[in-house]
Design a protein around this motif. Structure first.
Motif, PDB file in Angstrom:
ATOM      1  N   ALA A 100      -5.096  -0.335  -6.660  1.00  0.00           N
ATOM      2  CA  ALA A 100      -6.266  -0.785  -7.037  1.00  0.00           C
ATOM      3  C   ALA A 100      -6.861  -1.672  -7.208  1.00  0.00           C
ATOM      4  N   PHE A 121      -2.135  10.311   1.291  1.00  0.00           N
ATOM      5  CA  PHE A 121      -2.839   8.072   0.884  1.00  0.00           C
ATOM      6  C   PHE A 121      -3.785   8.439   1.667  1.00  0.00           C
ATOM      7  N   CYS A 122      -4.923   8.215   1.200  1.00  0.00           N
ATOM      8  CA  CYS A 122      -5.446   7.867   2.183  1.00  0.00           C
ATOM      9  C   CYS A 122      -6.353   6.273   1.074  1.00  0.00           C
ATOM     10  N   ASP A 123      -7.222   5.386   2.531  1.00  0.00           N
ATOM     11  CA  ASP A 123      -7.608   4.114   1.512  1.00  0.00           C
ATOM     12  C   ASP A 123      -8.447   3.893   1.564  1.00  0.00           C
ATOM     13  N   ASP A 124      -9.590   5.171   2.685  1.00  0.00           N
ATOM     14  CA  ASP A 124     -11.242   4.492   3.582  1.00  0.00           C
ATOM     15  C   ASP A 124     -12.354   4.523   1.705  1.00  0.00           C
ATOM     16  N   HIS A 125     -13.162   4.005   1.496  1.00  0.00           N
ATOM     17  CA  HIS A 125     -13.933   3.576   1.069  1.00  0.00           C
ATOM     18  C   HIS A 125     -15.554   4.260   1.369  1.00  0.00           C
ATOM     19  N   CYS A 175     -10.066   8.036  -5.821  1.00  0.00           N
ATOM     20  CA  CYS A 175     -10.834   6.678  -6.931  1.00  0.00           C
ATOM     21  C   CYS A 175     -12.039   6.892  -8.044  1.00  0.00           C
ATOM     22  N   TYR A 183       0.290   2.915  -8.170  1.00  0.00           N
ATOM     23  CA  TYR A 183      -1.812   2.836  -7.636  1.00  0.00           C
ATOM     24  C   TYR A 183      -2.805   1.939  -8.039  1.00  0.00           C
ATOM     25  N   MET A 215      -4.887  10.188  -3.135  1.00  0.00           N
ATOM     26  CA  MET A 215      -3.311   9.557  -3.374  1.00  0.00           C
ATOM     27  C   MET A 215      -2.581  11.059  -4.304  1.00  0.00           C
ATOM     28  N   ALA A 246     -11.302   8.126  -0.840  1.00  0.00           N
ATOM     29  CA  ALA A 246      -9.198   7.415  -1.169  1.00  0.00           C
ATOM     30  C   ALA A 246      -8.811   8.555  -2.265  1.00  0.00           C
ATOM     31  N   ALA A 293       1.355  -1.376   0.297  1.00  0.00           N
ATOM     32  CA  ALA A 293       0.388   0.111  -0.033  1.00  0.00           C
ATOM     33  C   ALA A 293       1.238   0.866  -0.325  1.00  0.00           C
ATOM     34  N   ARG A 312      -7.364  -4.548  -4.480  1.00  0.00           N
ATOM     35  CA  ARG A 312      -7.858  -4.229  -3.701  1.00  0.00           C
ATOM     36  C   ARG A 312      -9.674  -4.011  -4.153  1.00  0.00           C
TER      37      ARG A 312
END
Length: 389
Positions: free
Chosen positions: A72, A151-155, A100, A68, A137, A135, A51, A75
């Motif tokens: 993705a 960087f944020c990976d919250d959906h 996203c 990325y 980057m 989400a 990540a 993910r």
């Protein structure tokens, strides 16, 4: 004791087969069979790239995008650029952010009060409904490299659990480089797009496993045609030179116009030249084929051998069907055939063609007809051969 020992050995063997050691920079995502939507019965196990983090660096922006994009894909979501900012001094990119595919607000369509509502519901133009997903980057150039600053990976939406389904997201619908090279080979032999997809489905073991659609392949083939649009004649001449190096009796001739474009092109191989020496008593000539993309008449010379079979004695492309075109063509035919004119020639009732035959083949019997005449001539030739035998 023996049974207990064999049982313990079997259990240890099962553990050895089921345990999977992943690289330190990768993790695994195992999907239960209940979440596979019924497409495949077995669970999918895929390795997830590392990540991104706030201190990660990349040599180029393309490297960051590929990393990325791979993350993705594993993910289960797609990505797109939110913005890319260029430097006012150098004109090169210095800042960028990838988000996203569901980031942002859903655009509201303006209702036209003057337009009545359709009776049949309109088809949805875009199936991607944006949910303002956070989400993202963000990157910027620092010390000659691209540094990840955020960087944020919250959906706020469900992610795709099926690996084969993520390939249909727009950002992941690309053709791998190795597949592109293979498709180029299939393209050179004029294989149909549907047949190409069948071949790729066989290689990927299923249609669902192919990471692109027939439309993507058709677009890629259109790109290949566009690239070869202005070099196809160069490739043709290079191919003819290669044939001539391997076949010394191969003959071709061409003529360019004032803009260096091919006006006439004639070619014949050694087998046809040898066959013409024995079967020059009756040939057919037709210039009605114009199905090629250049809209140039294709005019083959067709003869008959001693078995009553049609044989090709030369091919040519013409820019037009004027008298000077046919004169140039018949002159090229005589040069290739060592000055031997046909005894009889069958053509359609074209005045320009007749004028060219009268000038270049003055002693040849000219007949107007069609393929029926050629078939009758073949029957006569076979009967004459049988009588002589």
């Amino acid at each position: 004791m023996d049974n207990a020992g064999s049982t313990s050995r079997a259990m240890s063997a099962d553990r050895a087969c089921t345990e999977i050691t992943l690289p330190q920079e990768s993790s695994a995502q195992t999907l239960p069979a209940a979440q596979n939507d019924g497409i495949e019965g077995n669970a999918e196990v895929v390795s997830t790239p590392q990540a991104p983090r706030a201190d990660m660096r990349f040599d180029t922006l393309e490297d960051a995008q590929r990393h990325y994009l791979a993350f993705a894909r594993r993910r289960g979501f797609g990505i797109r650029y939110n913005y890319r900012k260029k430097s006012e001094v150098t004109g090169e990119y210095i800042r960028a952010a990838m988000v996203c595919h569901k980031a942002g607000h859903q655009a509201k369509e303006k209702e036209d009060t003057q337009k009545p509502k359709p009776v049949v519901p309109e088809r949805m133009k875009c199936s991607n409904i944006r949910t303002d997903c956070p989400a993202r980057m963000a990157l910027k150039v620092r010390d000659g490299t691209w540094l990840v600053t955020e960087f944020c990976d919250d959906h706020n939406h469900p992610l795709l659990k099926k690996w084969s389904l993520t390939g249909f997201l727009r950002s992941h619908r690309d053709i791998p480089e190795e597949d592109q090279e293979f498709i180029k080979i299939l393209h050179t032999v004029n294989m149909e797009t549907s047949r190409m997809m069948q071949v790729m489905a066989t290689l990927y073991e299923s249609v669902e496993g192919v990471p692109y659609t027939p439309k993507d392949m058709a677009n890629f083939r259109s790109k290949l045609r566009a690239e070869n649009k202005y070099i196809d004649m160069q490739n043709t001449m290079a191919y003819f030179e290669d044939l001539k190096s391997r076949d010394k009796d191969f003959y071709y001739r061409y003529k360019l116009d004032d803009e260096d474009r091919v006006q006439y092109l004639f070619w014949v191989d050694s087998a046809a030249r040898k066959a013409y020496k024995n079967y020059n008593d009756c040939i057919s000539f037709d210039a009605t084929y114009m199905t090629n993309k250049y809209k140039m008449p294709f005019a083959p010379f067709i003869g008959i051998n001693n078995h009553g079979q049609s044989i090709q004695l030369g091919c040519e492309f013409l820019k037009n069907e004027l008298s000077e075109s046919y004169i140039w063509l018949f002159e090229s035919f005589l040069i290739a055939m060592d000055g031997v004119a046909p005894v009889n020639i069958i053509t359609d009732q074209d005045g320009s063609m007749r004028a060219g035959i009268e000038k270049m083949f003055p002693n040849t019997t000219h007949c107007h007809g069609s393929t029926r005449c050629l078939s009758d001539a073949a029957s006569i030739c076979v009967a004459q051969v049988d009588m002589e035998c």
